[in-house]
Design an enzyme around this catalytic site. Structure first.
Site, mmCIF file in Angstrom:
data_model
loop_
_atom_site.group_PDB
_atom_site.id
_atom_site.type_symbol
_atom_site.label_atom_id
_atom_site.label_comp_id
_atom_site.label_asym_id
_atom_site.label_seq_id
_atom_site.Cartn_x
_atom_site.Cartn_y
_atom_site.Cartn_z
ATOM 1 C CB SER A 1 -0.948 0.014 1.205
ATOM 2 O OG SER A 1 -2.020 -0.866 0.983
ATOM 3 C CE1 TYR B 1 -3.819 -1.106 -5.882
ATOM 4 C CE2 TYR B 1 -4.326 -3.359 -5.226
ATOM 5 C CZ TYR B 1 -4.130 -2.027 -4.902
ATOM 6 O OH TYR B 1 -4.250 -1.616 -3.599
ATOM 7 C CE1 TYR C 1 -3.477 0.076 4.449
ATOM 8 C CE2 TYR C 1 -2.276 -0.905 6.280
ATOM 9 C CZ TYR C 1 -2.449 -0.726 4.927
ATOM 10 O OH TYR C 1 -1.617 -1.334 4.054
ATOM 11 C CB VAL D 1 -0.188 -5.789 4.315
ATOM 12 C CG1 VAL D 1 -1.436 -5.030 4.696
ATOM 13 C CG2 VAL D 1 -0.177 -6.155 2.845
#
Length: 309
Positions: A65, A193, A245, A263
């Protein structure tokens, strides 16, 4: 300039490492589950090229991310603010990063922000190019320039592992396609992605990218404005409001620096006007953030008064 090991940083790393036993490695992506739980390393990169480190900073990890904030900068440069923010919002969410809930209650069904998975998928969808390879190559070239490292690449193993298990992200894509937010073939978007998330580097590369954001988009080594100042500002604001997050509010209060986690256990920090930080600690808390990485930043922020608030 080589990164110098630093005794002071090492003491903080040793203290933070005790938290790793309370976290767990992200094994829902099988390739990430192979990481060592008690790994922890940090690089701090200053604008003059000085770098201090502790731990095994050469160990590579995938961005996951963290790539969201970089792809956002890239797409804002390619498409402009109006185009991007017509399709993805600017508001924080208290929901988990992979939640579909808010999409079902929003009208129009555009994602709340670019740091949750739905928003990041929309941003990746906006990368220009004739095919997946062309689009990925242009993003990778941008990341290599930010890191000052032409050898940065991606992990085929992690990309394949994510592609095969990304059922929830596919569901998000199909939901977004139903509402005309995404308009391309879902499998092609998923390939792009997952490759983006599987771009890998070490702590030093990540700290080097962090210092570009910290210096308002200027690479202090080459003195080139890689990211326009206003876009760097937007990205840092998202890092403060949504970068960790659904723990972003607590992180802002306790630590108070723009940061983005992934992550894999990576965290990129950008202390405005001061330095960039790259951290790797794969043991995660329940929100998906590096448990020892957050403790490390908390100790650094407290010891050196780094909070921007």
């Amino acid at each position: 300039m080589p990164c110098q090991s630093n005794d002071e940083l090492q003491l903080i790393v040793d203290e933070a490492r005790t938290c790793t036993k309370h976290g767990r490695v992200a094994d829902y992506i099988p390739a990430l589950g192979e990481a060592k739980q008690d790994d922890l390393s940090i690089a701090v990169h200053y604008p003059d090229g000085t770098c201090y480190s502790a731990g095994d900073i050469e160990k590579k990890f995938t961005l996951q991310s963290i790539s969201k904030v970089i792809s956002l900068a890239f797409v804002l440069m390619e498409r402009g603010k109006e185009y991007v923010f017509n399709r993805v919002g600017m508001e924080p969410t208290g929901d988990p990063f992979n939640s579909i809930a808010k999409l079902e209650t929003m009208a129009p069904a555009k994602p709340l922000n670019p740091m949750i998975n739905a928003g990041a998928l929309v941003v990746t969808h906006m990368i220009k190019g004739g095919n997946v390879e062309e689009r990925f190559s242009s993003l990778l070239a941008f990341i290599r320039e930010l890191a000052g490292d032409p050898n940065v690449n991606y992990s085929q193993e992690v990309a394949d592992s994510e592609f095969q298990t990304a059922h929830l992200n596919r569901a998000l894509c199909y939901f977004l396609k139903q509402h005309n937010i995404v308009e391309e073939n879902v499998e092609e978007l998923m390939e792009l992605y997952t490759k983006q998330c599987a771009i890998e580097m070490n702590c030093l590369d990540l700290a080097r990218i962090g210092v570009v954001f910290a210096m308002d988009g200027v690479d202090p080594i080459s003195e080139k404005q890689i990211i326009p100042k206003d876009i760097a500002r937007i990205c840092k604001t998202f890092m403060v409001t949504c970068g960790m997050y659904n723990a972003s509010g607590e992180f802002a209060i306790k630590i108070g620096i723009p940061a983005k986690s992934g992550v894999s256990g990576g965290i990129m920090g950008a202390v405005p006007g001061k330095f960039g930080i790259g951290i790797f600690g794969p043991a995660l808390d329940e929100k998906g953030n590096s448990i020892a990485g957050i403790k490390l930043l908390e100790l650094l922020s407290k010891n050196y008064s780094l909070s921007m608030f």
